[in-house]
Design a protein around this motif. Structure first.
Motif, PDB file in Angstrom:
ATOM      1  N   LEU A 266      80.245  65.132 -66.047  1.00  0.00           N
ATOM      2  CA  LEU A 266      80.032  65.969 -67.228  1.00  0.00           C
ATOM      3  C   LEU A 266      81.342  66.462 -67.826  1.00  0.00           C
ATOM      4  N   SER A 267      82.432  66.254 -67.084  1.00  0.00           N
ATOM      5  CA  SER A 267      83.713  66.620 -67.697  1.00  0.00           C
ATOM      6  C   SER A 267      84.709  65.469 -67.580  1.00  0.00           C
ATOM      7  N   GLY A 268      85.708  65.503 -68.447  1.00  0.00           N
ATOM      8  CA  GLY A 268      86.728  64.449 -68.433  1.00  0.00           C
ATOM      9  C   GLY A 268      87.708  64.640 -67.280  1.00  0.00           C
ATOM     10  N   GLY A 269      88.785  63.865 -67.295  1.00  0.00           N
ATOM     11  CA  GLY A 269      89.791  63.986 -66.231  1.00  0.00           C
ATOM     12  C   GLY A 269      89.373  63.261 -64.973  1.00  0.00           C
ATOM     13  N   SER A 270      90.053  63.610 -63.881  1.00  0.00           N
ATOM     14  CA  SER A 270      89.695  63.030 -62.585  1.00  0.00           C
ATOM     15  C   SER A 270      89.545  64.152 -61.577  1.00  0.00           C
ATOM     16  N   LEU A 271      88.422  64.173 -60.902  1.00  0.00           N
ATOM     17  CA  LEU A 271      88.190  65.161 -59.846  1.00  0.00           C
ATOM     18  C   LEU A 271      89.333  65.137 -58.833  1.00  0.00           C
TER      19      LEU A 271
ATOM     20  N   ASN B 159      77.766  66.338 -60.505  1.00  0.00           N
ATOM     21  CA  ASN B 159      77.932  66.663 -61.924  1.00  0.00           C
ATOM     22  C   ASN B 159      79.345  66.394 -62.474  1.00  0.00           C
ATOM     23  N   ILE B 160      80.133  65.665 -61.725  1.00  0.00           N
ATOM     24  CA  ILE B 160      81.539  65.547 -62.165  1.00  0.00           C
ATOM     25  C   ILE B 160      81.701  64.736 -63.449  1.00  0.00           C
TER      26      ILE B 160
ATOM     27  N   VAL C 215      83.078  56.836 -62.550  1.00  0.00           N
ATOM     28  CA  VAL C 215      83.271  55.750 -61.575  1.00  0.00           C
ATOM     29  C   VAL C 215      83.315  56.336 -60.154  1.00  0.00           C
ATOM     30  N   ILE C 216      84.069  57.429 -59.988  1.00  0.00           N
ATOM     31  CA  ILE C 216      84.138  58.073 -58.659  1.00  0.00           C
ATOM     32  C   ILE C 216      82.716  58.382 -58.194  1.00  0.00           C
ATOM     33  N   ARG C 217      81.953  58.967 -59.108  1.00  0.00           N
ATOM     34  CA  ARG C 217      80.591  59.409 -58.772  1.00  0.00           C
ATOM     35  C   ARG C 217      79.744  58.225 -58.294  1.00  0.00           C
TER      36      ARG C 217
ATOM     37  N   MET D 154      90.024  64.843 -49.752  1.00  0.00           N
ATOM     38  CA  MET D 154      88.883  65.646 -50.227  1.00  0.00           C
ATOM     39  C   MET D 154      87.581  64.968 -49.769  1.00  0.00           C
ATOM     40  N   PRO D 155      86.810  65.628 -48.914  1.00  0.00           N
ATOM     41  CA  PRO D 155      85.535  65.008 -48.499  1.00  0.00           C
ATOM     42  C   PRO D 155      84.617  64.857 -49.704  1.00  0.00           C
ATOM     43  N   LEU D 156      83.978  63.701 -49.815  1.00  0.00           N
ATOM     44  CA  LEU D 156      83.114  63.438 -50.966  1.00  0.00           C
ATOM     45  C   LEU D 156      81.697  63.098 -50.505  1.00  0.00           C
ATOM     46  N   SER D 157      80.749  63.532 -51.288  1.00  0.00           N
ATOM     47  CA  SER D 157      79.347  63.227 -51.018  1.00  0.00           C
ATOM     48  C   SER D 157      78.623  63.289 -52.355  1.00  0.00           C
ATOM     49  N   ARG D 158      77.380  62.854 -52.350  1.00  0.00           N
ATOM     50  CA  ARG D 158      76.593  62.925 -53.587  1.00  0.00           C
ATOM     51  C   ARG D 158      76.578  64.358 -54.122  1.00  0.00           C
TER      52      ARG D 158
END
Ligand SMILES: Nc1ncnc2c1ncn2[C@@H]1O[C@H](COP(=O)(O)OP(=O)(O)OP(=O)(O)O)[C@@H](O)[C@H]1O
Ligand SMILES: O=P(O)(O)OC[C@H]1O[C@](O)(CO)[C@@H](O)[C@@H]1O
Ligand SMILES: [Mg+2]
Length: 547
Positions: free
Chosen positions: A233-238, A230-231, A187-189, A221-225
């Motif tokens: 690809l793993s569980g949890g939350s970035l 690839n986040i 969802v974040i992605r 945390m700055p976010l961008s594409r």
């Protein structure tokens, strides 16, 4: 204790928009429910509230009044409620123009009037699709005693042609709260990717839930594409998650200081109660901010929605544990496998995993009372299973055998510490940082009682207990959840750009809809013991009533 925790533990209802209060309906009930519950299902505070409703069905206009009221309740809050003159621009979201023409949109926006990809604000999704002809029909949800058909429409989600934010003026933030759930990263992605497609450059993640708005040393945390590529690809939350946190006023102060004008909140009922309070506070302070939720609950206990993301994955993963319990039990002499699955108030994971695996003999959920002991109890049935099959598997939801209403508002606090004959564990009155009741371990309890029982009757039994709960929660989303997360993330961004705030997004009869937050969190969604699905589960397990 901070204001927020105090509100939770004292059961003070969070502020609601007064325009939503209605003489006709109680909070959170789209329809009155006249179905006759079996007496051994858990008594519910809200069932009582339902019965007290004052719709006058002799009024020839009751149906249109109901629909009018429903429309009012499900109207989604919009920036223009507070800023009637808020201006719009043509949407910058257009898939026929994939490459940004200009860095700064100085020459206008790359919208395309010919593109038929936008949602009309008047588009609606039908909330209920079954016309129950009788209140005695399985799973019937009726408004009046005759089960009159009443259409209930909710707002269709998706991109609008006019948007209320200029992308270059947006600072968007994402926060993930509560427990983990498969799909958070997906969802974040998709929120980030969709924001970028609109042209937003300033996107940040708030670390560790609402605490990230206040705790020292937790930087945005700055976010961008590129960051989120690839986040999934793993569980949890970035971004990390947490329970508890600062009072709402402090969160809103922080939004103001940071210049955040779009906030995407991923979390369960508690998080959404917080999001709604933030939305109300922003309105009170006349801040031009869009607060949009994406329901995250592995328990699948949010009202109105077909399912919440992570649920399918949890069911799939739960089957592995059930299968291991089955193998252990089946391979042992008089083997009994017990698996505990998550589900604080609702037994959806346990019910669906039992159905999916086909290896469960006894499924115990919070919504259905049961006795462990006595001639009709679970233990007596286990003895029967050992005698006839040689082994048995029990699947139990964590809230089973314990009163478990989530203390979201004063309606539920009433039952929070109530006592019932079917409460199997001693209550501790302990709560977590968010005010949720900390349960005893029903799985361990059943294991101990089972061992004791077989010892006492002199029958050997090899009892194995598996608690896979945190293993299930930490996995990455499966394919169907991946798609659900994608659509929810995209629609959250569309909702914010369309100027809505105080809303959340969900899947409803396979279509996507926006809901006003209070309507989906007024109480946890539960398994209906009269539903076809629970009946199917009983058919599959072959279990009797344990009463
Ligand atoms: N009634 C409320 N009003 C404002 N904020 C709340 C309320 N209830 C909970 N919160 C805040 O929301 C956040 C998450 O709440 P909680 O721990 O209950 O998880 P949740 O969102 O219900 O998710 P989960 O499904 O994992 O339990 C916490 O930071 C908590 O302080
Ligand atoms: O142990 P934690 O992290 O508080 O989370 C446990 C809770 O999270 C939930 O899965 C809800 O997300 C509940 O079923 C469970 O009680
Ligand atoms: Mg919760």
């Amino acid at each position: 204790m901070d204001t927020l925790s105090h509100a939770i533990s004292s059961g003070v209802a969070l502020p609601r928009s007064s325009s939503r209060s209605s003489p006709l309906l109680c909070h959170g009930f789209g329809s009155l429910n006249f179905r006759t519950r079996r007496t051994h299902t858990r008594s519910r505070v809200f069932a009582e509230i339902q019965r007290n409703q004052s719709i006058d069905f002799n009024d020839p206009d009751w149906k249109s009044k109901f629909q009018w009221n429903f429309e009012e309740r499900f109207n989604i809050p919009h920036l223009t409620d507070v800023f009637p003159d808020a201006s719009t621009i043509p949407s910058t979201f257009c898939l026929r123009m994939r490459t940004p023409v200009s860095e700064h949109f100085a020459d206008g926006y790359p919208s395309d009037e010919e593109w038929h990809g936008y949602i009309n604000n008047n588009d609606r999704v039908l909330l209920k699709v079954i016309h129950f002809s009788s209140p005695t029909s399985a799973g019937a949800e009726c408004i009046d005693p005759n089960c009159t058909w009443v259409e209930q429409w909710v707002h269709r989600a998706g991109p609008r042609e006019k948007i209320y934010f200029k992308p270059e003026e947006v600072k968007a933030a994402i926060v993930t709260c509560g427990g983990l759930c498969p799909g958070l990263n997906d969802v974040i992605r998709h929120i980030v990717i969709t924001l970028e497609i609109y042209g937003v450059k300033n996107i940040v993640g708030i670390p560790f839930g609402y605490r990230g708005f206040s705790d020292e040393g937790l930087a945005e945390m700055p976010l961008s594409r590129k960051v989120v590529q690839n986040i999934h690809l793993s569980g949890g939350s970035l971004l990390g998650v947490s329970r508890g946190g600062p009072p709402v006023s402090k969160i809103v102060d922080s939004l103001k200081e940071r210049g955040i004008n779009m906030l995407f909140v991923l979390g369960g009922n508690g998080t959404h109660a917080g999001a709604n309070a933030i939305h109300d506070e922003c309105r009170a302070r006349k801040m031009r901010v869009a607060i949009v939720g994406v329901p995250k609950t592995i328990d699948n206990d949010i009202l109105m929605m077909d399912k919440t993301f992570g649920f399918d994955t949890a069911v799939e993963e739960a089957q592995r544990a059930i299968n291991s319990a089955y193998i252990e039990a089946h391979s042992a002499y008089h083997g009994i496998g017990i698996v505990k699955l998550m589900g604080r108030s609702s037994g959806f994971i346990a019910m669906h995993a039992s159905l999916a695996s086909g290896q469960v003999d006894i499924c115990l959920i919070p919504e259905v009372h049961f006795n462990l002991h006595g001639p009709h109890g679970v233990l007596r049935h286990l003895k029967y299973l050992i005698e006839t099959k040689g082994s048995a598997v029990v699947c139990v939801a964590e809230g089973a055998g314990q009163e478990s209403f989530v203390p979201l508002n004063n309606m539920f606090v009433i039952s929070r510490f109530s006592h019932s004959n079917f409460d199997l564990l001693q209550k501790t009155n302990a709560t977590d940082a968010s005010g949720n009741i900390v349960f005893g371990d029903i799985g361990v309890h059943i294991q101990q009682e089972t061992k004791k029982y077989f010892r006492e009757i002199g029958v050997p039994a090899d009892v194995k207990y598996i608690d896979p709960t945190y293993m299930i929660r930490a996995v990455r989303a499966n394919a169907s959840d991946g798609i659900l997360c994608t659509v929810l993330g995209q629609n959250a961004v569309h909702g914010a750009f369309a100027g809505y705030s105080g809303i959340t997004v969900g899947i409803c009869n396979t279509h996507y809809a926006y809901f006003p937050i209070p309507e989906v969190i007024s109480h946890p969604r539960e398994v209906d013991p009269n539903s076809r699905m629970w009946h199917r589960c009983l058919t599959s397990t072959g279990q009797p009533d344990f009463i």
